[in-house]
Design a protein around this motif. Structure first.
Motif, short mmCIF file in Angstrom:
data_model
loop_
_atom_site.label_atom_id
_atom_site.label_comp_id
_atom_site.label_asym_id
_atom_site.label_seq_id
_atom_site.Cartn_x
_atom_site.Cartn_y
_atom_site.Cartn_z
N LYS A 13 27.41 4.79 -25.92
CA LYS A 13 26.88 3.43 -25.90
C LYS A 13 26.09 3.14 -27.18
O LYS A 13 26.18 2.05 -27.73
CB LYS A 13 25.98 3.25 -24.66
N ILE A 14 25.36 4.13 -27.67
CA ILE A 14 24.62 3.97 -28.93
C ILE A 14 25.61 3.77 -30.08
O ILE A 14 25.42 2.89 -30.93
CB ILE A 14 23.71 5.19 -29.20
N LEU A 15 26.66 4.58 -30.11
CA LEU A 15 27.66 4.47 -31.16
C LEU A 15 28.30 3.08 -31.15
O LEU A 15 28.45 2.45 -32.21
CB LEU A 15 28.75 5.53 -30.99
N THR A 57 15.82 8.29 -35.77
CA THR A 57 16.69 7.49 -36.63
C THR A 57 16.90 6.10 -36.07
O THR A 57 16.93 5.12 -36.81
CB THR A 57 18.05 8.19 -36.84
N PHE A 58 17.06 6.01 -34.76
CA PHE A 58 17.34 4.73 -34.11
C PHE A 58 16.13 4.33 -33.26
O PHE A 58 15.94 4.84 -32.16
CB PHE A 58 18.59 4.82 -33.24
N SER A 59 15.33 3.42 -33.79
CA SER A 59 14.10 3.03 -33.10
C SER A 59 14.36 2.28 -31.80
O SER A 59 13.47 2.15 -30.97
CB SER A 59 13.23 2.17 -34.02
N ASP A 60 15.59 1.81 -31.61
CA ASP A 60 15.90 1.09 -30.37
C ASP A 60 16.35 2.01 -29.24
O ASP A 60 16.67 1.56 -28.15
CB ASP A 60 16.96 0.01 -30.61
N PHE A 73 18.37 0.12 -22.85
CA PHE A 73 18.89 0.25 -24.20
C PHE A 73 19.56 -1.06 -24.56
O PHE A 73 20.35 -1.57 -23.77
CB PHE A 73 19.91 1.39 -24.33
N PRO A 74 19.24 -1.62 -25.69
CA PRO A 74 18.23 -1.17 -26.64
C PRO A 74 16.83 -1.32 -26.07
O PRO A 74 16.58 -2.17 -25.22
CB PRO A 74 18.43 -2.07 -27.85
N LYS A 75 15.96 -0.46 -26.56
CA LYS A 75 14.58 -0.41 -26.08
C LYS A 75 13.90 -1.75 -26.34
O LYS A 75 14.05 -2.32 -27.41
CB LYS A 75 13.85 0.72 -26.80
#
Length: 124
Positions: A13-15, A57-60, A73-75
């Protein structure tokens, strides 16, 4: 313990959200491309170092969401109102005293963040 299948789905999901291939994702967080491949295939479990690289690396990406699916997500970013000095003044104002704390005054507040940094607010 982290459910590997669920973790893999959250990683995918992040990708997708950041429109990255596994190779670009690996380069961005600073791990070998094979590491991502092995985690996505379920061959290897993610290490703490890997998880910290993703969240730094990914602040979210919230670490709790990444590990166990709790949260969003995203945070969602916390929104603050006013400047830091206004926030400090509000923290130390007499208006917020609770009756059980009569006579007590806050002299210092330390806020610890998940990335290991902190902010310290002292009464001036």
């Amino acid at each position: 313990m982290v459910n590997t299948t669920d973790f893999t789905n959250r990683l995918k999901k992040i990708l997708e959200h950041h429109q990255l291939t596994a190779s670009l994702f690996a380069d961005k967080i600073g791990v070998q491309r094979s590491s991502i491949s092995h985690i996505l295939s379920g061959r290897n479990k993610p290490s703490l170092d890997f998880i910290l690289k993703v969240t730094n690396t990914f602040s979210d990406v919230d670490i709790y969401w990444l590990l166990n699916g709790k949260g969003t997500f995203p945070k969602e970013e916390q929104k603050t109102v006013g400047s830091p000095t206004q926030q400090q003044a509000a923290m130390f104002s007499d208006q917020g005293d609770h009756p059980t704390n009569a006579g007590k005054r806050i002299s210092r507040i330390v806020v610890f963040y998940s990335d290991g940094t902190f902010d310290e607010y002292n009464k001036q």
